[in-house]
Enzyme design. Structure first.
Site, PDB file in Angstrom:
ATOM      1  N   THR A 122       7.358   3.256 -12.683  1.00  0.00           N
ATOM      2  CA  THR A 122       7.764   4.298 -11.745  1.00  0.00           C
ATOM      3  C   THR A 122       9.287   4.392 -11.786  1.00  0.00           C
ATOM      4  OG1 THR A 122       5.876   3.768 -10.366  1.00  0.00           O
ATOM      5  CG2 THR A 122       7.651   5.031  -9.340  1.00  0.00           C
ATOM      6  N   GLY A 259       1.899  -1.764   2.767  1.00  0.00           N
ATOM      7  CA  GLY A 259       2.784  -2.734   2.107  1.00  0.00           C
ATOM      8  C   GLY A 259       2.571  -2.622   0.619  1.00  0.00           C
ATOM      9  N   CYS A 262       4.462  -0.823  -4.220  1.00  0.00           N
ATOM     10  CA  CYS A 262       4.659   0.587  -4.592  1.00  0.00           C
ATOM     11  C   CYS A 262       4.994   1.506  -3.425  1.00  0.00           C
ATOM     12  CB  CYS A 262       3.405   1.090  -5.309  1.00  0.00           C
ATOM     13  SG  CYS A 262       3.167   0.285  -6.871  1.00  0.00           S
ATOM     14  N   LYS A 265       8.368   0.856  -1.755  1.00  0.00           N
ATOM     15  CA  LYS A 265       9.485   1.052  -2.707  1.00  0.00           C
ATOM     16  C   LYS A 265       9.636   2.528  -3.053  1.00  0.00           C
ATOM     17  CE  LYS A 265       8.670  -0.269  -7.017  1.00  0.00           C
ATOM     18  NZ  LYS A 265       8.846   0.828  -7.974  1.00  0.00           N
ATOM     19  N   LYS A 323      -3.179  -6.256   0.921  1.00  0.00           N
ATOM     20  CA  LYS A 323      -4.477  -5.614   1.137  1.00  0.00           C
ATOM     21  C   LYS A 323      -5.524  -6.520   0.506  1.00  0.00           C
ATOM     22  CE  LYS A 323      -4.670  -2.861  -3.059  1.00  0.00           C
ATOM     23  NZ  LYS A 323      -4.948  -1.553  -3.639  1.00  0.00           N
ATOM     24  N   ARG A 330       3.705  -8.935  -1.866  1.00  0.00           N
ATOM     25  CA  ARG A 330       4.970  -8.190  -1.839  1.00  0.00           C
ATOM     26  C   ARG A 330       4.986  -7.145  -0.725  1.00  0.00           C
ATOM     27  NH1 ARG A 330       5.482  -6.502  -8.054  1.00  0.00           N
ATOM     28  NH2 ARG A 330       3.225  -6.442  -7.788  1.00  0.00           N
TER      29      ARG A 330
HETATM   30  C1  UDX Z   1      -0.591   2.404  -4.435  1.00  0.00           C
HETATM   31  C2  UDX Z   1      -1.202   3.751  -4.790  1.00  0.00           C
HETATM   32  O1  UDX Z   1      -2.466   3.882  -4.134  1.00  0.00           O
HETATM   33  C3  UDX Z   1      -1.419   3.815  -6.303  1.00  0.00           C
HETATM   34  O2  UDX Z   1      -1.927   5.088  -6.656  1.00  0.00           O
HETATM   35  C4  UDX Z   1      -0.068   3.587  -6.984  1.00  0.00           C
HETATM   36  O3  UDX Z   1      -0.213   3.640  -8.394  1.00  0.00           O
HETATM   37  C5  UDX Z   1       0.487   2.236  -6.591  1.00  0.00           C
HETATM   38  O4  UDX Z   1       0.615   2.179  -5.165  1.00  0.00           O
HETATM   39  P1  UDX Z   1      -1.411  -0.057  -4.072  1.00  0.00           P
HETATM   40  O5  UDX Z   1       0.019  -0.309  -3.744  1.00  0.00           O
HETATM   41  O6  UDX Z   1      -2.129  -0.990  -4.988  1.00  0.00           O
HETATM   42  O7  UDX Z   1      -1.542   1.426  -4.750  1.00  0.00           O
HETATM   43  O8  UDX Z   1      -2.185  -0.097  -2.699  1.00  0.00           O
HETATM   44  P2  UDX Z   1      -2.993   0.946  -1.847  1.00  0.00           P
HETATM   45  O9  UDX Z   1      -4.428   0.738  -2.072  1.00  0.00           O
HETATM   46  O10 UDX Z   1      -2.424   2.312  -2.053  1.00  0.00           O
HETATM   47  O11 UDX Z   1      -2.639   0.494  -0.357  1.00  0.00           O
HETATM   48  C6  UDX Z   1      -1.260   0.459   0.004  1.00  0.00           C
HETATM   49  C7  UDX Z   1      -1.137  -0.104   1.414  1.00  0.00           C
HETATM   50  O12 UDX Z   1      -1.617   0.847   2.373  1.00  0.00           O
HETATM   51  C8  UDX Z   1      -1.898  -1.397   1.660  1.00  0.00           C
HETATM   52  O13 UDX Z   1      -1.058  -2.280   2.405  1.00  0.00           O
HETATM   53  C9  UDX Z   1      -3.063  -0.956   2.535  1.00  0.00           C
HETATM   54  O14 UDX Z   1      -3.471  -1.982   3.434  1.00  0.00           O
HETATM   55  C10 UDX Z   1      -2.457   0.200   3.312  1.00  0.00           C
HETATM   56  N1  UDX Z   1      -3.443   1.181   3.776  1.00  0.00           N
HETATM   57  C11 UDX Z   1      -4.182   1.846   2.862  1.00  0.00           C
HETATM   58  C12 UDX Z   1      -3.563   1.439   5.136  1.00  0.00           C
HETATM   59  O15 UDX Z   1      -2.880   0.832   5.960  1.00  0.00           O
HETATM   60  N2  UDX Z   1      -4.441   2.384   5.564  1.00  0.00           N
HETATM   61  C13 UDX Z   1      -5.212   3.079   4.680  1.00  0.00           C
HETATM   62  O16 UDX Z   1      -6.002   3.913   5.126  1.00  0.00           O
HETATM   63  C14 UDX Z   1      -5.089   2.804   3.289  1.00  0.00           C
END
Ligand code: UDX
Length: 447
Positions: A122, A259, A262, A265, A323, A330
């Site tokens: 990214t 959190g 990605c 950041k 998650k 991170r």
């Molecule tokens: C994210 C994007 O989804 C992905 O497309 C990109 O390429 C990288 O960043 P990721 O960081 O792995 O993926 O996690 P994601 O599943 O998006 O969840 C991000 C955060 O949001 C987690 O901490 C999760 O607990 C939180 N979350 C997610 C919520 O608090 N509520 C929700 O409804 C969904």
């Protein structure tokens, strides 16, 4: 075809292993010796479901190889090389592209003519242009650039790579497109769509996508705050809002906020870019502010549950990863919760199914490390659930109740809502009031 990849992290290793599994010959370059020795033993240095089997398969059949030396790509002569190195946040919130540019300089002196350098990390808006100019200045042979952002979610990265909603490719030279078409040919059938476009648009899609996901999460959390103040049930609200096809049900789960490596950041980087261009940052500064406020909310709910200050209390925390289905901590909201609890003078005991090793590196002896969910519950005044691991749905809550000083559970991810813990004698609360699971939807209501 022969493919190079720089970086064997969450993105680079998934890209390398799956490109190899689909029949390409892949040489993945990773500078971390410790990681390389694990990878060569077909061991993935982090938890990503399904990845280790693919790594073992592609190592065994020789489709995938590893090296610590970028120069090895010279001899390997790939037609395309992915750059999958980190672009961490810099002081001003922008993405730090030093690692990317260092790799570009090394590739400039290594690659054969007409190789395509594919930016998958990214990268800030405008990086494609910078890389293109750098290669033209430093390489003795003509090289192409393409921008191919990743949309992989940790914990489902293998699935997301094999069945992407869309493949996005920013390019300028038709010959570069030809190489990318050959590269992704094995993936087109299972992909939602392939979007060929200019590089600037491809770069922006990544930031806009992640920032919108962050926006949705802060939106539902703010609506949760409003519902809690007005007697509404945010889960029913989210269900009702999410049924609008224009909105959709995903990323509308209220809780401890977002959190990971990605969303935080990329949202920060977007704010930094908006600011540098004199554009309004208000929307995303609010997204960040609402996200950060989840920790104060969790402390308030805990104080309410304990009937007083947290000073001197013993707290059990279930979950540390940002998650479920990952060991990645991170920028995990759980870390900010743990720190806030320590700052409030509580004793903290934490259990996470996968992230304990990463956690130890961070908190050292300041917290206790429980060996399982029951250990984390023993002799504590309250339990706080911070990560929605399926394992926590399976525990014996009668046993948990017997271990705790008092049966108080604050479910910061609304993960245990369906278990009716109140009927088991627990004081159960989420961050948005006592939660009732939404009534089952009758088929008729959907017509
Ligand atoms: C994210 C994007 O989804 C992905 O497309 C990109 O390429 C990288 O960043 P990721 O960081 O792995 O993926 O996690 P994601 O599943 O998006 O969840 C991000 C955060 O949001 C987690 O901490 C999760 O607990 C939180 N979350 C997610 C919520 O608090 N509520 C929700 O409804 C969904």
């Amino acid at each position: 075809m022969r493919v190079g990849c720089i970086g064997a992290g969450y993105v680079g290793l998934v890209t390398s292993a799956l490109m190899a599994q689909k029949g390409h010959e892949v040489l993945c370059i990773e500078k971390d010796i410790r990681k390389i020795s694990l990878l060569r033993q077909a061991r993935v240095p982090f938890f990503e479901p399904g990845l280790e089997d693919i790594l073992r398969e592609t190592l065994r059949n020789g489709q995938l190889q590893f090296s610590t030396d970028i120069a090895a790509l010279g001899e390997f002569s790939p037609k395309a090389v992915f750059i999958c190195v980190g672009t961490p946040s810099s002081e001003d919130g922008g993405a730090d592209t030093r690692m990317v540019m260092e790799v570009v300089d090394q590739l400039a002196g290594t690659l054969e003519a007409q190789t395509v350098v594919v930016l998958k990390s990214t990268v800030p808006l405008g990086t494609y242009r910078r890389v293109d100019l750098q290669l033209k200045a430093k390489a003795r042979v003509p090289l192409y650039v393409a921008n191919n952002p990743e949309f992989l979610r940790e914990g489902s990265a293998v699935y997301d790579f094999l069945y992407p909603d869309r493949i996005v490719i920013g390019y300028e030279d038709e010959r570069a497109r030809g190489v990318l078409e050959e590269l992704y040919a094995p993936f087109f059938e299972a992909s939602g769509a392939t979007l060929w476009m200019d590089p600037a648009s491809a770069e922006l899609i990544k930031y806009a996508s992640n920032a919108f996901l962050a926006l949705k999460i802060s939106f539902v959390n703010l609506m949760g705050d409003l519902a809690a103040k007005t007697g509404g049930d945010i889960w029913k609200v989210a269900q009702g809002v999410g049924m609008d096809k224009r909105i959709g049900p995903h990323f509308l789960s209220p809780g401890l906020g977002y959190g990971g490596s990605c969303l935080p950041k990329d949202t920060r980087a977007l704010i930094s870019t908006l600011e540098s261009l004199g554009l309004d940052q208000g929307l995303f500064r609010s997204v960040e502010r609402i996200n950060a406020s989840r920790i104060d909310l969790a402390l308030e709910v805990l104080k309410g549950a304990l009937g007083g200050p947290l000073e001197g209390a013993a707290l059990g925390v279930w979950g540390a990863a940002f998650k479920a289905r990952t060991d990645d901590i991170r920028e995990a909201p759980s870390l900010r919760l743990i720190q806030a609890l320590l700052d409030s003078g509580t004793k903290v005991k934490v259990y996470d199914p996968k992230a304990m090793d990463n956690l130890k590196g961070l908190f050292g002896r300041k917290i206790e490390y429980a060996k399982d969910a029951y250990d984390a519950a023993s002799d504590v005044d309250a339990l706080a659930l911070a990560t929605e691991w399926p394992e926590f749905l399976e525990v014996s809550f009668d046993r948990v109740k017997g271990l705790m000083r008092q049966p108080v559970i604050i479910d910061c991810r609304s993960h245990l809502r369906g278990l009716q813990l109140e009927s088991k004698g627990f004081y159960y609360a989420t961050l948005h009031g006592p939660a009732m699971p939404p009534a089952p939807i009758s088929a008729g209501s959907l017509l």
